[in-house]
Structure formats: C-alpha cells, structure tokens
Design a protein around this motif. Structure first.
Motif, PDB file in Angstrom:
ATOM      1  N   UNK A 103       5.568   5.152  12.361  1.00  0.00           N
ATOM      2  CA  UNK A 103       5.900   4.988  10.899  1.00  0.00           C
ATOM      3  C   UNK A 103       5.255   4.250   9.860  1.00  0.00           C
ATOM      4  N   UNK A 104       4.747   4.233   8.892  1.00  0.00           N
ATOM      5  CA  UNK A 104       3.851   3.908   7.479  1.00  0.00           C
ATOM      6  C   UNK A 104       4.236   3.088   6.272  1.00  0.00           C
ATOM      7  N   UNK A 105       3.576   1.942   6.003  1.00  0.00           N
ATOM      8  CA  UNK A 105       4.732   1.312   5.383  1.00  0.00           C
ATOM      9  C   UNK A 105       2.927   1.326   3.869  1.00  0.00           C
ATOM     10  N   UNK A 106       3.947   1.420   2.788  1.00  0.00           N
ATOM     11  CA  UNK A 106       2.819   1.475   1.361  1.00  0.00           C
ATOM     12  C   UNK A 106       3.025   0.327   1.233  1.00  0.00           C
ATOM     13  N   UNK A 107       2.079  -1.089   1.167  1.00  0.00           N
ATOM     14  CA  UNK A 107       2.080  -1.984   0.219  1.00  0.00           C
ATOM     15  C   UNK A 107       1.740  -2.516  -1.183  1.00  0.00           C
ATOM     16  N   UNK A 108       2.220  -2.967  -1.955  1.00  0.00           N
ATOM     17  CA  UNK A 108       1.562  -2.878  -3.902  1.00  0.00           C
ATOM     18  C   UNK A 108       1.078  -4.887  -3.553  1.00  0.00           C
ATOM     19  N   UNK A 109       0.333  -4.799  -4.190  1.00  0.00           N
ATOM     20  CA  UNK A 109       0.102  -6.611  -3.893  1.00  0.00           C
ATOM     21  C   UNK A 109       0.706  -6.675  -5.742  1.00  0.00           C
ATOM     22  N   UNK A 110       0.182  -7.879  -5.902  1.00  0.00           N
ATOM     23  CA  UNK A 110       1.147  -8.785  -7.144  1.00  0.00           C
ATOM     24  C   UNK A 110      -0.492  -8.880  -7.824  1.00  0.00           C
ATOM     25  N   UNK A 111      -0.338  -9.043  -9.588  1.00  0.00           N
ATOM     26  CA  UNK A 111      -1.716  -9.428 -10.154  1.00  0.00           C
ATOM     27  C   UNK A 111      -1.903  -9.955  -9.984  1.00  0.00           C
ATOM     28  N   UNK A 112      -2.048 -11.196  -8.979  1.00  0.00           N
ATOM     29  CA  UNK A 112      -3.136 -11.920  -8.363  1.00  0.00           C
ATOM     30  C   UNK A 112      -4.225 -11.704  -7.864  1.00  0.00           C
ATOM     31  N   UNK A 113      -4.238 -10.314  -6.976  1.00  0.00           N
ATOM     32  CA  UNK A 113      -4.622  -9.740  -5.645  1.00  0.00           C
ATOM     33  C   UNK A 113      -5.439  -8.384  -6.059  1.00  0.00           C
ATOM     34  N   UNK A 114      -5.644  -7.939  -8.005  1.00  0.00           N
ATOM     35  CA  UNK A 114      -6.173  -7.534  -8.334  1.00  0.00           C
ATOM     36  C   UNK A 114      -7.840  -7.746  -8.469  1.00  0.00           C
TER      37      UNK A 114
END
Length: 250
Positions: free
Chosen positions: A45-56
C-alpha cells in the motif's frame, strides 16, 4: 583463492531522500519505506501525505517532522506502507495545479520504485495539506482507495476573511466530483482559529447529500492541531488499510 561470494549491501529502508523534475523545476521529497520491505514479496500500500503551510520549503526535510511522519516514528508497526512526502515551496499551495501535479508525480515515481499496489493508494494531509487532499480527491476521482483530510476545507482562510460571501457552490462541486469514488474520514478541531471548522462541516454535509461514503470526527476541545490525535489514533490506520479499489482484469 577467494571462493566466498560477495555479500550484497542491504537496501535502505526508513526515510529516504528523493528528487523529481516537474515543469523544469527540481523538487526534493522523501519516501518512507518500512523495515522488512525487501524481505516481503508482492505489492505494498502507498500513502501520499501532504504537509501544512508551516512545513513549506526546499530542504526536503521539514515535511517529515509533523503529522503522519511524526506518528510513524512513534508507531511504525501501525503504518505498514510506503509513504510519499512531497514538499511544497514557500508561497505555494497544494491546491495550485503545478503543486498537486508535482505531488502526483512523486506518488507515481514512488509507486513504480517501491512496488506500490494501484488498488491501495491512499491520500491524507493536514491544514494546507487537508485542503490539498480535498482538491486532489476531487481532481483524481477513482485514484485513491481512501482519503483522510485533516483540518482542511474548500475555501482558503484568506479568501474567507477577505470575502464575506465566498462561493458556497464549491462545497457541492467537490462533493459531486468525489462522490462515491473513495471513502472519506475527515477530522477537525471545534476550536480551530486558523481553518474554520465550518469548512469541514460543510464539505461533510455536501458529501452526504451527494451519496458519498464519509465519516467525521470533530474534537470538541482541539484547536488547529487536530492532526496529532488523528494520526495517533490506532483506529485510523486500521480503517485505512481495509479500504481498496476494485481489482480489474484477471
């Protein structure tokens, strides 16, 4: 005479550095590969994780410090999956086409490299990444086996503040696009002062009206950080990895 075979170096697992080219720009991202990956045959299985603005940023590291990556470090046994962690540059948003296309490129590259299972690809994100999760789920229906947006929404906070009457049809548009393509479990803190909890509430109501499969957890005392409790809840990965797209072909 040397007769002993040379032992191959063990292949790396854990958090791995990767780069990709998208629209002529080089982006750094990371992929988490579970221990024992190379000892187990078959697809993962593969998970795509999208971080928040603070981690840009552009270091390729900040996005691994908060949310799902932090939970993986505490509870690796709960997350037996390849996890793809792209990084959005400063001043950009996951809802921008160039950014979500870059994220999808990272997902596709990692799925090929690490024997990803096309029927078990999952999407999740927090805050700005929660917005991105709703956007990608609506843009790529049928791609994800399940979607987990956390403290996200459809209309960005800056737009909500600048316009007393933002386009309310966007919630319905997202819901119609997602429809029954993937089950959704979404989370939000009732005391969130950054992203109004009404964003998730309206999306949930719209998705229910569209016949979607959605469940909603609202933490009464939580502020913007609803992601720590969500990702640390063992029920989330248990539910997530039970979801899969229909198998096609023989």
């Amino acid at each position: 005479m040397l007769t002993q075979a040379v032992t191959a170096r063990p292949r790396s697992t854990g958090f791995l550095n990767r780069t990709l080219q998208s629209n002529g720009i080089t982006y750094r991202y990371q992929v988490y590969v579970p221990a024992g990956f190379y000892e187990r045959k078959g697809k993962w299985p593969v998970v795509l994780f999208l971080h928040g603005a603070g981690e840009r940023g552009t270091d390729g590291l900040q996005q691994t410090q908060v949310g799902l990556p932090a939970s993986i470090r505490k509870h690796m046994e709960r997350w037996p999956a390849v996890v793809v962690m792209p990084q959005c540059p400063a001043e950009q948003y996951w809802t921008m086409p160039a950014m979500y296309q870059m994220a999808m490129t990272a997902l596709e590259k990692s799925t090929r490299e690490f024997r990803g299972d096309a029927q078990r690809i999952y999407l999740t994100g927090l805050s700005m990444g929660g917005y991105g999760s709703w956007k990608l789920a609506a843009t790529y229906p049928g791609k994800f086996a399940a979607v987990v947006p956390i403290c996200g929404g459809a209309i960005l906070p800056a737009v909500l503040k600048a316009n007393d009457a933002p386009n309310p049809t966007l919630y319905g548009q997202f819901a119609q696009a997602i429809g029954r393509s993937a089950p959704v479990w979404t989370f939000h803190g009732a005391q969130d002062s950054i992203v109004p909890v009404t964003e998730t509430r309206q999306l949930v109501a719209a998705l229910q009206a569209a016949g979607g499969n959605v469940q909603y957890t609202e933490y009464p005392e939580a502020g913007h950080d609803s992601w720590t409790a969500a990702y640390d809840d063992p029920a989330l990965p248990q539910w997530l990895f039970q979801q899969h797209l229909p198998r096609t072909g023989k």
